[in-house]
Design an enzyme around this catalytic site. Structure first.
Site, mmCIF file in Angstrom:
data_model
loop_
_atom_site.group_PDB
_atom_site.id
_atom_site.type_symbol
_atom_site.label_atom_id
_atom_site.label_comp_id
_atom_site.label_asym_id
_atom_site.label_seq_id
_atom_site.Cartn_x
_atom_site.Cartn_y
_atom_site.Cartn_z
ATOM 1 N N THR B 158 0.825 -1.228 0.000
ATOM 2 C CA THR B 158 0.000 0.000 0.000
ATOM 3 C C THR B 158 0.850 1.265 0.000
ATOM 4 O O THR B 158 1.949 1.301 0.505
ATOM 5 C CB THR B 158 -0.925 0.052 1.231
ATOM 6 O OG1 THR B 158 -0.140 -0.196 2.392
ATOM 7 C CG2 THR B 158 -2.007 -0.962 1.135
ATOM 8 N N GLY B 197 4.085 -2.697 7.849
ATOM 9 C CA GLY B 197 4.384 -3.335 9.137
ATOM 10 C C GLY B 197 5.800 -3.864 9.157
ATOM 11 O O GLY B 197 6.190 -4.623 8.271
ATOM 12 N N GLU B 451 -5.474 -5.880 4.478
ATOM 13 C CA GLU B 451 -5.453 -7.080 3.633
ATOM 14 C C GLU B 451 -6.803 -7.319 2.958
ATOM 15 O O GLU B 451 -7.359 -8.410 3.009
ATOM 16 C CB GLU B 451 -5.019 -8.310 4.452
ATOM 17 C CG GLU B 451 -3.582 -8.178 4.952
ATOM 18 C CD GLU B 451 -3.043 -9.458 5.582
ATOM 19 O OE1 GLU B 451 -3.346 -10.546 5.077
ATOM 20 O OE2 GLU B 451 -2.310 -9.342 6.576
#
Lengths: 703, 703
Positions: B158, B197, B451
């Protein structure tokens, strides 16, 4: 910071969300009259705008994106500094201005808001409501606690084992005739005062709800002033206090627990407007004790208003984002991506909350006025000892108990939904603290529980509605007050369909009528159930909650219609018409479709029409005005406190800037990096096992 | 600590919640067979119980109530230490065991769970799915990143300006023929990799989704391995990384942003299973590129399973509390207060979530098995180059995309509702961090967004359903896979009522049939809409989301019926029957009543029957077994991690003990107490104004 290299010629075009927002704003904007309409008048609107500016300029009270990174300790320190600052306004502003200030600052700093509200609202109002005039004068005026000075009060009502059931409190206040004192005692762990806001660190005194015991007789729960800390802020002997610790939200509040070990207070520390104990232990209970809980009403009314302002905040943020954010191409012909708000689903997710927010603004303004009037009328009636006026005042108070309970519970729930849905509508960015959603949700949701658990309040409001319908139908009574629409219950109780034709859905007055019918029919259904089950009110508690919600929507819709009818600005009215329609289709019909159909009020085919056509069509009509309609709430950036929600619409630059200022990227290794590196670069398993499991060792050991 | 004075004779009786829970447990308990039924078999059940014990005993991985007070920094440090510990299990456990361990530890430490899942799941699976066998072997096996060693991978998909629309990513990977390298570049702020992340502090490498540009031609988004940090964990030149900062939850995760400034990587760092660039810049795109997103499926399946476990956790806590907590007397005859769970409304609030949790357990176990089978079949088919088997595998994959998308979105939403409702059902105590709700909610809700945003996934699943119905009705196709029930669409498309009589509501098979009809009829309604609006799929996006939710419930109910039919234990079956009934009445009929009635599947009078009688009656039948039915989830205290939710039911003592251990009450003044005392004891306004506004000064100045 914003581009890889800024101000060069060759960079590709970055996104330009601010242009979308500003273009829409240039095309459609409402003059100040919309804000005046929303806030209920020019005077209130002007005051609010002045206060917004004052808060924005105040170096201590103004919001800062660093607030989202504060530790609990730093948060409490900041809250204390802000309380300090607020005391200076309290000393010099009239109450109507100060409490409006408090109401507005609460939107972005609810910890600050509730710390002051517990002290001035719950503690102060409890003394005012339950104490004599002299008691109020002594504790609040002379000691200057009304200015947040010398005394800091907390509200010792709930216990570890008792929340909603205040009458079940187990703390005791035993009268000692020998010394003319009350002995305040916590008999066991379950009676520990729990969740008491301000107790852990701030409070010097507490109002304590405790069972009055005189000569062995239990007179039930009364209120007492009990000192907790001396003038050096040292904990008094016999008083045990602890910090309640980490919470889901409101970290800025020092909630605590309190245990009293036979703490003695003078007899006159009992608040004695409604209950007196004389020197010999004679207990007298004057009438009107039912008014002793009136001090809780202010909080409920405030929470209803809070619901409006928090919805306005997040629908503004989410709609600005939805206008600036591009995502996917709608079809192959389109060259650029589509604005989020131009997706059908996105409109259906957000615009109903926009419409609801308008309904909330008008309805909670009415509730505020109703509350002021009740207090005024009652004060006046009691002062003049006019029994008719007192009776009238008591009736108005009853209505207010139902209305505020029904609105507080329904609206705090809806506001929680609104924050959650608007957050999700901003995708991943809704999850960043700097956009405001997470902290606000966590701070918000306790509103559904405290000062009257929503389900308990709703069941109580629902019960009153059913009882009123019973009085009307079976006892031929006519009722007065805000529930007087129930007088139509006889005609509403037939089984005729109310909404059978499409055009009836265009008329809010018919929709209001259909709501009245639904409330009556569900009440009658409940009365029938009560007949067959030995008046087991518990068995219809689910229905009572639904009735309370429907009553809330009736209040909102009735107000919306009244305000629309009295509004002369035709330009605004067309949009307000669309908003009231969308509010009805979504918040009323969509959420309660099953009930409307089951009680034969709405034809099933119209339900399909509403979801598959009317909601979408009304959304389309409102779409061009989303910036104008949210700008009209006039909430400044300082209050929105959201990087993606700023007025300028420069979503990405603002957001990136905040992230970088709060997390300087020149710190390239975490303080805990060594731990990470150590395990990433660890020796092989064989080395760490000292090769004990290898073949060689196996050979040695097997010999 | 627990009483004001413990172990004395004269104390009043404290509450004794543990006796209620233990008495109920003594009366009704299920042997291990219920846990085996829930988890899908003895072997899995045994493994889970072993892992529960291992986690509970592990000194680093075991939960601690101090976790709820950790600062962000301490939280991240702890997460790192726990990752370190997990690496030791990874080295020595088989995958099926390790990933089940990860699945279980995630219930109480989701930050730990997602940090490992991003590395092993997203990063590793992306290389496995999109890279060649040699690429996978090099990056994951030889470099030992599969053991969380040497390499730590993050998933650079993203961007700040692009979330759901992956194909719209703007990061570029331009082939430089001269040097045989790709140049990875972030052209502008909008293309900054965002939310990544592990990027902020941990990752040494990233999979980067970037547009492949060769000789000026844009081949769309492909995947590349880009090193971020060297073996000393120093940031590489050209790579800019920052911490994304404070988040609503998952504070233990070091989410970061990444900008690449013309970073060069060797050509073979591109993952080239589906797309190859040769030395001369010739691009070849082998078939089956549609499989490149298969690496995302594992995450979605895991989130569905997470939904079951998190619901089990909170319904266990809330029901134990509801059994031990007393509140109000039901009527004047009762001497003691009533158990919360004996209130009608409380049953209606909680027991539907208990029933839903059972449905989730069975349904997500099936989804896990379906996922394993698809991967196995596909691997086998590709290995053996059997085109029929590959085609079959692709069909199964398609089904799995729909099923996992529909379940992930529907169940993560329902789980969020479940945490919120169970929290509220514990009143104020639900708001304390030490009871687990707040942190879990905040950590949880991102599952609805990441997700695959829930609405995007649901719209996609809904679209597939409608297209399938179109194929069946208008192209005479027969479909296969998990949606094959749609083949009945012809017969389901008539307008006949399915549920018209009360006894039909007792048969889950008829209810399943009614769900099938509803799905078919809504799909047909959508197809008609498409005909009249130029195939504008956007206009029916709301309906597509509803279809996806209904499809999820069909999957759950179908599984529940199958599992019930194959279960031989009559003793369990009677309770499971009640659970499946309640699941249907609440999660299916209550939530979708409007649709069922509008499409003439459910008679309106039955809707009233369901809400006013069937739900309540079924709740009553389940009431005596609430302790047994939640004990059967077998979640240990270590995992529940909630002071009021412990197995022993000693609610108040446990809770008070945790609060006092984490907040020692002997610290009686806050560190910021001086600030408080200073303003409480401030001088009067006149003094602080230097008496400038007094009459005396006025006299002087007026002269």
């Amino acid at each position: 910071m914003s581009n890889v290299a800024v101000n060069t010629i060759n960079s590709l075009n970055p996104p330009n969300p601010q242009s979308s927002i500003q273009e829409e704003r240039a095309k459609n904007a409402f003059d100040p009259s919309m804000h005046e309409f929303i806030e209920g008048g020019e005077q209130k609107s002007d005051l609010i705008l002045d206060l917004y500016q004052s808060l924005e300029r105040d170096p201590v009270l103004q919001s800062n994106f660093k607030d989202y990174d504060l530790s609990t300790h730093a948060n409490r320190l900041q809250t204390t500094e802000r309380i300090n600052r607020m005391t200076r306004y309290k000393e010099q502003e009239v109450d109507s201005e100060f409490f409006r200030r408090l109401n507005l600052v609460t939107v972005y700093d609810p910890s600050l808001g509730i710390r002051i509200s517990v002290n001035l609202g719950l503690f102060g109002n409890c003394i005012k409501g339950n104490g004599t005039d002299s008691q109020y004068k002594y504790w609040c005026i002379d000691k200057e606690s009304h200015n947040m000075k010398h005394l800091w009060g907390c509200f010792g009502m709930t216990e570890l084992g008792h929340g909603s059931n205040v009458a079940g409190c187990e703390t005791t206040a035993t009268f000692d005739e020998k010394t003319d004192e009350f002995i305040i005692n916590t008999p066991h762990i379950g009676a520990t005062k729990w969740w008491i806001g301000g107790a852990a660190h701030s409070a010097t005194h507490s109002v304590v709800y405790a069972r009055l015991i005189v000569k062995g007789k239990d007179y039930g729960v009364k209120t007492f002033i009990v000192p907790l800390r001396d003038s050096n802020h040292e904990l008094l002997p016999g008083v045990s206090i602890g910090d309640i610790g980490a919470k889901m939200g409101r970290e800025g509040v020092d909630n605590g627990w309190i245990q009293f070990s036979k703490v003695r207070i003078p007899r006159f520390f009992m608040l004695q407007k409604f209950c007196k104990v004389d020197r010999d232990g004679k207990v007298s209970l004057p009438p009107l004790e039912q008014l002793s809980y009136i001090s809780l009403l202010g909080g409920r009314v405030a929470m209803a208003t809070d619901s409006y302002r928090i919805c306005a905040r997040f629908i503004t943020i989410a709609l600005r984002y939805s206008v600036g954010r591009l995502q996917f191409k709608k079809n192959l012909k389109d060259l650029t991506e589509c604005q989020l708000i131009d997706y059908n689903l996105h409109q259906k997710r957000l615009l109903p909350y926009l419409a609801l927010t308008y309904a909330l603004a008008l309805g909670t303004d009415r509730l505020e006025n109703q509350h002021s009037k009740v207090l005024e009328d009652l004060d006046h009636a009691i002062e003049s000892k006019d029994m008719d006026a007192i009776k009238q005042g008591l009736n108005e108070t009853k209505s207010l108990f139902i209305d505020s309970g029904s609105l507080k519970s329904t609206l705090t729930w809806l506001a929680a939904d609104c924050i959650a849905e608007t957050r999700q509508s901003c995708g991943g960015h809704g999850y960043s603290s700097y956009n405001g959603f997470g902290k606000s949700y966590d701070d918000w949701v306790v509103q559904c529980t405290w000062e009257g658990d929503n389900n308990v309040l709703a069941m109580s409001a629902g019960k009153s509605i059913i009882k009123n319908v019973n009085d009307i139908l079976n006892k031929n009574k006519k009722i007065d007050g805000s529930l007087k629409f129930l007088n139509n219950s006889v005609s509403n109780s037939n089984n005729e369909i109310i909404l059978g034709k499409e055009d009836e859905l265009n008329d809010p007055v018919i929709i209001l009528k259909s709501l009245e019918s639904l409330i009556s029919r569900i009440s009658i259904h409940c009365l029938e159930a009560l007949k067959t089950n030995n008046s087991d009110w518990d068995s219809i508690s689910h229905e009572r909650v639904i009735l309370s919600k429907l009553r809330c929507h009736h209040y909102l819709l009735e107000t919306f219609i009244q305000r629309l009818n009295s509004n002369k600005d035709e330009k605004l009215n067309q949009h307000l018409q669309n908003l009231v329609h969308l509010y009805c289709y979504s918040s009323i019909f969509n959420d309660f479709a099953g009930q409307f159909i089951a009680f034969n009020i709405l034809a099933p085919k119209l339900k399909l029409l509403i979801t598959s056509r009317l909601i979408g069509n009304t959304c389309s009509k409102l779409r061009p005005y989303v910036v104008a309609l949210t700008d009209s709430f006039q909430q400044p950036d300082n209050l929105l406190h959201s990087a993606i929600g700023n007025y300028d619409g420069n979503i990405y630059e603002n957001y990136f800037d905040v992230v970088n200022k709060t997390n300087p990227p020149n710190i390239t290794k975490a303080p805990y990096s060594k731990n990470l590196e150590d395990f990433l670069n660890r020796d092989s398993l064989e080395v760490r096992q000292r090769f004990e499991k290898g073949e060689e060792v196996s050979k040695i050991l097997s010999k």
